[in-house]
Design a protein around this motif. Structure first.
Motif, short mmCIF file in Angstrom:
data_model
loop_
_atom_site.label_atom_id
_atom_site.label_comp_id
_atom_site.label_asym_id
_atom_site.label_seq_id
_atom_site.Cartn_x
_atom_site.Cartn_y
_atom_site.Cartn_z
N GLU A 1 4.25 10.21 -9.07
CA GLU A 1 3.77 10.49 -10.20
C GLU A 1 3.14 12.21 -10.23
OE1 GLU A 1 2.94 9.94 -13.77
OE2 GLU A 1 1.84 8.03 -13.24
N ARG B 1 2.69 1.94 -3.17
CA ARG B 1 1.51 2.08 -4.28
C ARG B 1 1.73 3.96 -4.11
NH1 ARG B 1 -0.01 2.68 -8.85
NH2 ARG B 1 -2.28 3.06 -8.94
N LEU B 2 1.14 4.07 -2.95
CA LEU B 2 0.59 5.94 -2.57
C LEU B 2 2.19 6.39 -2.96
CD1 LEU B 2 -1.27 4.97 1.14
CD2 LEU B 2 -2.04 6.29 -1.14
N PHE B 3 3.09 5.96 -2.53
CA PHE B 3 4.55 6.95 -2.65
C PHE B 3 4.49 7.43 -4.47
CE2 PHE B 3 9.10 7.92 -3.20
CZ PHE B 3 9.06 8.30 -2.35
N LEU C 1 2.30 7.43 -6.72
CA LEU C 1 1.07 7.62 -6.51
C LEU C 1 1.01 9.44 -5.60
CD1 LEU C 1 -2.14 6.37 -8.44
CD2 LEU C 1 -2.72 7.16 -6.05
N GLN C 2 1.00 9.60 -5.02
CA GLN C 2 1.13 11.34 -4.42
C GLN C 2 2.27 11.86 -4.80
OE1 GLN C 2 -0.01 9.54 -0.64
NE2 GLN C 2 -2.51 11.27 -1.65
N VAL C 3 3.86 11.29 -4.53
CA VAL C 3 5.36 11.76 -4.73
C VAL C 3 5.78 11.77 -6.26
CG1 VAL C 3 7.39 11.69 -3.54
CG2 VAL C 3 5.43 11.12 -1.94
N TYR D 1 1.11 -0.81 0.07
CA TYR D 1 0.47 -0.02 -0.16
C TYR D 1 1.13 1.51 -0.08
CZ TYR D 1 -4.53 -2.36 0.35
OH TYR D 1 -5.49 -3.45 0.73
N LEU D 2 1.92 1.27 0.78
CA LEU D 2 2.71 2.55 1.18
C LEU D 2 3.23 2.66 -0.27
CD1 LEU D 2 3.99 2.44 4.84
CD2 LEU D 2 2.19 3.56 4.00
#
Ligand SMILES: [Zn+2]
Lengths: 648, 342
Positions: free
Chosen positions: A34, A26-28, A30-32, A23-24
């Motif tokens: 990309e 993927r979030l990283f 997605l948020q940082v 999860y982390l």
């Protein structure tokens, strides 16, 4: 946990940890890492835009436009979005100084940095147009269309009422309203608020970084369409209203005209009045304060809220009640004097007469006697019961009760109760001779001009009235918000009215109101003058009338404060209005000129200086003599009426 | 007195702290998601966040209640509670209120109760009671079958109510059983079955069957053990059966919108206007949060609550947008810590 075997426990934790790490990661990403989505978001900001429906227009009974809307634009600000704007250019565009700008900006920021608030209210259409062209340069600002009311003829201010912004109390009470909304505060604007306002809509639009609308959000699935307010057609005759306002200029008082066969209000005038255009737009609050401070009280709706003693016009009601109760007959006559102890009510010389003549000559001793005969009649056992019966009759004429007109703030008038007199004089210690002034429309009576007109409608209709109202149609349908088709009967039967109406006809043809006669045009006018003596200044002039006698088309009640005899001012004003309405021409331009130019204001100014003194006197006077009671309705602070003996 | 003290001594304060941090974070984010200028009082009970607060307070009362009640109470009533919840699951099928195609709610005026939610708790309670009964040992096959039955019965009932999501939650009981000593192999088998299930949705049938066959042949060639031939062949046939049945279920049993949702979820379809809309909007919302986020209440993507699930199913978007990577990570770590504590 201790039950779990070691191996399983580790695998258990490992499993969860792996999921969390996935999860982390993927979030990283997605948020940082990309930045595709940040770009999408910028062209994808949602803005909630309120669609204000246009408020219903108001027409008079003949389809003449009385109130319309003019487009203005509220300039909205979202402080956190305000970046790199050319302040000088901005200020020049909307006509404010740089200091104003920073003050307003701070205010908006304190209210909320991220919520939209009004930066500048009600920009004109021109300002809006030039501003809109440069809007792309002013991030954080946008315009919200609004409308303000316009009154082409500037008439009927009190009746139409005005709009104001809702306050927190309204928002709390009523889910519909939001801060910044307008709401009807008085008059028709208030009582027909629901019909006029329509329903607000909400639109969700996608807006890009350049403040441009890119389209509807999800094809408008969450939008609600605004519904325009309904137009109103009034019962008012704009031409008659305007004419009456011209006649009443520079005078204090009120004029009410009603069509008796329907209860439709044809005109309702207050003197002084004001231009309703003063109470709209950016100048509203400033003008409101000025009007409020004016000692002539132009905001005061005298027609519905001022209590006047009805004076001699009240003799009609007294005569009708006594006839119905068989206290008197049309042939009854009295000695031409009315004596109470050492005092006596006298009259000017006129031939000995019965009821009809007494109306014609407005004989004071006669009606004091009628009142005494009524209250002291053996029929009722005691003067207390006699008075109670008398009062019941008066109430049935719509006095001392609300008649339910379709406008707010109607007052019900004053007719003292038995308890009221018990409190002043003590139980069983008063009788007809103590309060006889009621018989000639003086004393503690307080009646609004609207009620005077309504009483006259009852007489014109011989026994009933329809609730007076000002709205005829809502949209295309008949006004169905109130029960306007119900006849309200008074306690007096139709056949009883004839003798009183005969008397009223003689008042106009050979009595105190000869000025009002339209007999040359073969219209029979019936009327009654009244004058209330005023110890603080000139008397109030009063006239009620209806015409024609058969199938009456119009009832008029005129009250002119401090103007002397009824015949001097009230009669000509009413008669000119009848001419205007029934004949559509004015054949007496000299009288018209005299009425329009007559200025009765200075007296009032003089008297208003004494108002304070007068208020302190009130209590002392009240106990001495009911004839000398001064009513100053302090709770409203607006109405005042004056004591004195009635004159013809 | 002694018992009272022991209750509070036994409380795991760190868990309690974690609980409260998460509850309050949840509430604040619901407020942010629903936020609208006209109703900006966080205690307004006509709005989702106001109601959330009411539930939080109700839950607090219940927590205190549960703590104070003697453990023996739960011991005595575990099966009764389980029985009642099974009955209510059946009853809701007949008497329930239909919402968006699923019949899982009892309605009492404006108030709703979903028996499936209670069934989760009831099943956990009953399982715990069963496994702690004297003489029951998990290593016995009978025990295992009973446990599976206890889980599967409510699960099937909930599937009948058309609440697939809630039913899937029941599969997490496998983890509990694993903790209780279910063999790792079985768990692995379960994981492989799920993988097979997903793969059979993603890949074309024939490709998958060929790939499975190749894997089987490779294993056989690697181990060169004749005794393995039969089991491997058996598993292969079973797997092919699964592939076909999944395919059948997907195309013939599932509703169109369910199929679509699965397709979008697996990335097979990008339908930006329909089922994929929420997914795409969510990606934009979370993605635009950046490392630090836009700040509380400053989000632009997830406001106004017009997507009905914005404040429930899609609440993580609000977290991602307004609190950025830091906030998202904290939420995940909070969940992880809570899982480790229990
Ligand atoms: Zn006389």
């Amino acid at each position: 946990m201790k039950f779990i075997q070691g191996g399983h426990r580790i695998i258990f934790f490992a499993l969860f940890s792996i999921v969390a790490v996935i999860y982390l990661a993927r979030l990283f990403f997605l948020q940082v890492v990309e930045d595709r989505y940040k770009i999408s978001a910028n062209s994808n900001v949602l803005r909630r835009i309120t669609d204000y429906p246009s408020r219903g227009l108001i027409y008079d009974r003949n389809g003449k436009l009385m109130v319309y809307n003019e487009a203005v634009y509220d300039l909205m600000i979202v402080p956190k979005d305000v970046k790199n704007i050319d302040t000088t250019d901005f200020c020049k565009l909307i006509g404010i100084t740089i200091e104003d700008f920073s003050k307003k900006f701070q205010k908006a920021k304190i209210y909320s940095p991220y919520k939209a608030s009004i930066f500048e209210k009600q920009l004109s259409a021109q300002t809006y147009a030039s501003f809109q062209e440069k809007l792309y340069k002013f991030n954080g600002f946008y315009c919200q269309p609004r409308t303000i009311r316009k009154y082409p003829d500037a008439i009927a201010a009190h009746l139409l009422g005005y709009l104001g912004e809702v306050d927190e109390k309204v928002v709390e009470r009523n889910q519909y309203y939001q801060m910044g909304d307008y709401i009807g505060i008085s008059g028709v604007e208030q009582s027909y608020e629901k019909e006029l306002r329509g329903r607000r809509g909400v639109r969700y639009a996608l807006v890009d970084v350049f403040n441009r609308e890119k389209g509807k959000f999800e094809e408008g699935r969450y939008d609600t369409i605004s519904v325009a307010g309904e137009n109103l057609s009034l019962t008012l005759d704009a031409e008659l209203q305007l004419y009456a306002e011209q006649l009443m200029q520079n005078k204090l008082g009120s004029v009410v005209a009603i069509e008796p066969s329907t209860g439709e209000i044809l005109a309702m005038v207050n003197g002084p009045t004001y231009d309703p255009n003063l109470l709209v737009g950016r100048v509203r609050s400033k003008n409101y304060v000025t009007l409020l401070k004016d000692t002539l009280k132009p905001l005061f709706n005298r027609a519905m809220q001022a209590y006047y003693p009805p004076g001699s016009t009240f003799k009609l009601t007294g005569a009708l009640s006594a006839l119905e109760e068989n206290i008197i007959s049309p042939g009854t006559s009295y000695a031409h004097v009315f004596t109470v102890g050492s005092k006596s009510v006298k009259c000017h010389p006129h031939p000995p007469i019965a009821l009809e003549g007494s109306i014609q000559y407005s004989c004071n001793p006669y009606f004091c006697n009628v009142f005494r005969s009524f209250v002291e009649s053996n029929k009722y056992g005691s003067s207390e019961n006699g008075y109670r019966t008398w009062r019941k009759y008066v109430n049935s004429f719509g006095i001392g009760v609300k008649i339910g007109v379709d406008m707010p703030h109607e007052l019900k008038g004053l007719v003292p109760s038995v308890e009221f007199y018990d409190k002043i004089y003590g139980k069983g210690r008063w009788k007809a001779s103590t309060i006889y002034s009621l018989g000639i429309g003086q004393g503690e009576l307080g009646i609004t001009p609207l009620q005077m007109a309504n009483i006259t409608c009852i007489i014109a209709n011989k026994g009933f009235y329809y609730t007076p109202h000002v709205v005829k149609k809502i949209g295309e349908r008949k006004n169905d918000t109130r029960n306007l088709l119900e006849k309200h009967f008074c306690l007096v039967k139709p056949q009883t009215f004839n003798v009183v109406i005969d008397g009223m006809q003689r008042v106009v043809e050979a009595g105190t109101a000869r000025n009002a006669s339209l007999i040359k045009d073969s219209i029979v006018v019936c009327g009654k003058t009244g004058t209330a003596e005023n110890p603080h200044g000139k008397d109030h002039s009063l006239f009620v009338c209806f015409a024609p006698r058969e199938n009456p088309k119009i009832v008029i009640a005129v009250m002119v404060e401090n103007s002397g005899f009824g015949a001097t001012w009230a009669v000509p004003i009413a008669s000119l209005m009848m001419e205007k309405y029934l004949l559509d021409t004015i054949k007496r331009p000299d009288v018209e000129k005299r009425m329009m130019e007559g200025n009765l204001l200075p007296d009032y100014y003089y008297r208003s200086l004494q108002l304070q003194q007068q208020k302190t006197d009130t209590a002392a006077i009240a106990k001495k003599d009911s004839l000398l009671v001064v009513q100053v309705n302090t709770s409203f602070g607006k109405s005042s009426s004056y004591n004195g003996k009635a004159k013809p | 007195m002694r018992r009272q003290r022991s209750i509070f001594q036994n409380i795991d304060w760190i868990t309690v702290l974690l609980y409260f941090v998460m509850v309050i974070a949840g509430w604040l984010n619901i407020y942010a998601a629903v936020f609208n200028q006209q109703h900006d009082n966080i205690f307004d009970v006509t709005q989702n966040y106001g109601r959330q607060l009411m539930w939080i307070l109700t839950a607090l009362v219940l927590i205190v209640f549960v703590l104070v009640i003697d453990g023996k109470f739960f011991d005595a009533f575990a099966y009764v509670v389980y029985g009642v919840s099974i009955i209510s699951l059946i009853a809701v099928l007949f008497l329930g209120h239909e919402v968006a195609g699923s019949k899982s709610w009892f309605r009492f005026g404006s108030f709703g109760i979903q028996p499936a939610e209670f069934a989760k708790f009831a099943t956990a309670l009953a399982l715990a009671k069963y496994l702690s009964t004297m003489g029951i040992r998990f290593s016995e096959t009978r025990t295992k079958i009973t446990c599976v039955a206890m889980i599967v019965i409510p699960m099937l009932l909930i599937l009948l109510e058309n609440e697939t999501g809630v039913a899937l939650v029941f599969s997490s009981f496998v983890l509990v059983l694993y903790r209780e000593g279910l063999s790792g192999g079985l768990l692995l088998l379960g994981v492989l079955a799920v993988a097979l299930f997903i793969l059979s949705l993603v890949l074309p049938k024939m490709t998958l069957i060929i790939a499975l066959s190749i894997i089987a042949v490779v294993i056989l060639l690697l181990f060169r053990n004749k005794t393995l031939v039969l089991p491997i062949a058996g598993i292969l046939i079973l797997s092919v059966g699964v592939v076909f049945s999944v395919d059948y279920v997907f195309h013939n049993v599932l509703e169109k919108h369910q199929k679509k949702r699965i397709d979008v979820l697996l990335g097979k379809e990008t339908d930006l206007k329909g089922a994929g809309y929420n997914l795409n909007q969510s990606l934009i919302a979370i993605g635009s949060g950046g490392f630090c986020g836009k700040g509380y209440l400053q989000g632009t993507q997830t406001k106004f609550d017009f997507v009905p699930e914005q404040s429930t199913d899609f609440i993580f978007c609000t977290v991602g947008e307004e609190w950025g990577f830091i906030g998202s990570a904290v939420v995940i770590l909070l969940f992880l810590s809570l899982l480790f504590r229990i």
